[in-house]
Design a protein around this motif. Sequence first.
Motif, PDB file in Angstrom:
ATOM      1  N   ASP A  18      64.333  -0.162  35.241  1.00  0.00           N
ATOM      2  CA  ASP A  18      63.910   1.229  36.063  1.00  0.00           C
ATOM      3  C   ASP A  18      65.428   1.990  36.255  1.00  0.00           C
ATOM      4  O   ASP A  18      66.444   1.735  35.887  1.00  0.00           O
ATOM      5  N   VAL A  19      64.870   3.215  36.838  1.00  0.00           N
ATOM      6  CA  VAL A  19      66.196   4.185  37.038  1.00  0.00           C
ATOM      7  C   VAL A  19      67.196   3.630  38.145  1.00  0.00           C
ATOM      8  O   VAL A  19      68.411   3.985  37.664  1.00  0.00           O
ATOM      9  N   GLU A  20      67.021   2.593  38.639  1.00  0.00           N
ATOM     10  CA  GLU A  20      67.884   1.741  39.640  1.00  0.00           C
ATOM     11  C   GLU A  20      68.697   0.607  38.818  1.00  0.00           C
ATOM     12  O   GLU A  20      69.729   0.301  39.194  1.00  0.00           O
ATOM     13  N   GLY A  21      68.272   0.524  37.417  1.00  0.00           N
ATOM     14  CA  GLY A  21      68.962  -0.693  36.861  1.00  0.00           C
ATOM     15  C   GLY A  21      68.481  -1.749  36.781  1.00  0.00           C
ATOM     16  O   GLY A  21      68.898  -2.925  36.372  1.00  0.00           O
ATOM     17  N   ARG A  22      67.303  -1.902  37.398  1.00  0.00           N
ATOM     18  CA  ARG A  22      66.549  -3.365  37.717  1.00  0.00           C
ATOM     19  C   ARG A  22      65.468  -3.548  36.615  1.00  0.00           C
ATOM     20  O   ARG A  22      64.812  -2.546  36.075  1.00  0.00           O
ATOM     21  N   LYS A  23      65.494  -4.820  36.281  1.00  0.00           N
ATOM     22  CA  LYS A  23      64.678  -5.227  35.208  1.00  0.00           C
ATOM     23  C   LYS A  23      63.349  -5.833  35.528  1.00  0.00           C
ATOM     24  O   LYS A  23      63.360  -6.474  36.714  1.00  0.00           O
TER      25      LYS A  23
END
Length: 261
Positions: A46-51
């Motif tokens: 996602d945009v936050e870098g979370r998978k």
Amino acid sequence: AEEITAWQNRPVDDVYPIMYVDAIRIRVKDRGVVTMKAAHLVVGVDVEGRKHVLGVWIADAEGAKFWLSVLTQLRNRGLRDVLIACCDGLTGLPEAITSVFPDTVVQTCVVHVVRNAMRFVSYGDRKKVAAAMRAIYTAPSVEAAETALGDLEKEYGRQYPGAVDVWKRAWAEFIPFLDYPPELRKVVYTTNLIESINFQLRKITKTRGHFPSDEAAMKLLYLGIRNISTKRGGENGTGTQGWNQALNAMVILFPGRLPLH
């Protein structure tokens, strides 16, 4: 079973900057015969870098029709855009991505290309050939990469034509990678993120021999994914190293497509 159905149909984000697709092989009894099937994992960053594991699909055979169904399901769950889709040699997937998400860049997994090419190389030459290949994927431009591929062919083409052929066949879906700055290259370089999940799932599936049905396989895979997420402090806690620099690069490369509110 109800929990799995809810999980496979839950809403997803409308944009994932990066999506990884990979498969693990499992043995399943089907009409009295044990057959090899593929369990396909789709992971969105996602945009936050979370998978997030967006879903698992078990299939007898890959193909454009199967992938069209998977991607349409994701679109129906709220996904409207993917900037970069990283995958490797899955039949019909690039065509299906282009059909459902026409603006998505389909990027082959560079580590898979290197690994597939290395299968043709004798152990004693691996270091030298690996160095020659490194010149291809670290090249500053497409022209420089083409020169490095030419050098690889000149040096090792007669001895290892299979290795050179792997690169040539992957070329069209490898070269988008060369347009990225180093910060973004590091993030999309490989599907290792999804492979680390697959490695843990393989550990729990290979001890089973075979599954009595697709549903039984799905239950174990789902519990495995849930367990991995819990160990990592919840799915939302799994960040991506160097994400901020990569995100800044994507803002420039894909103007107006990231929801940066």
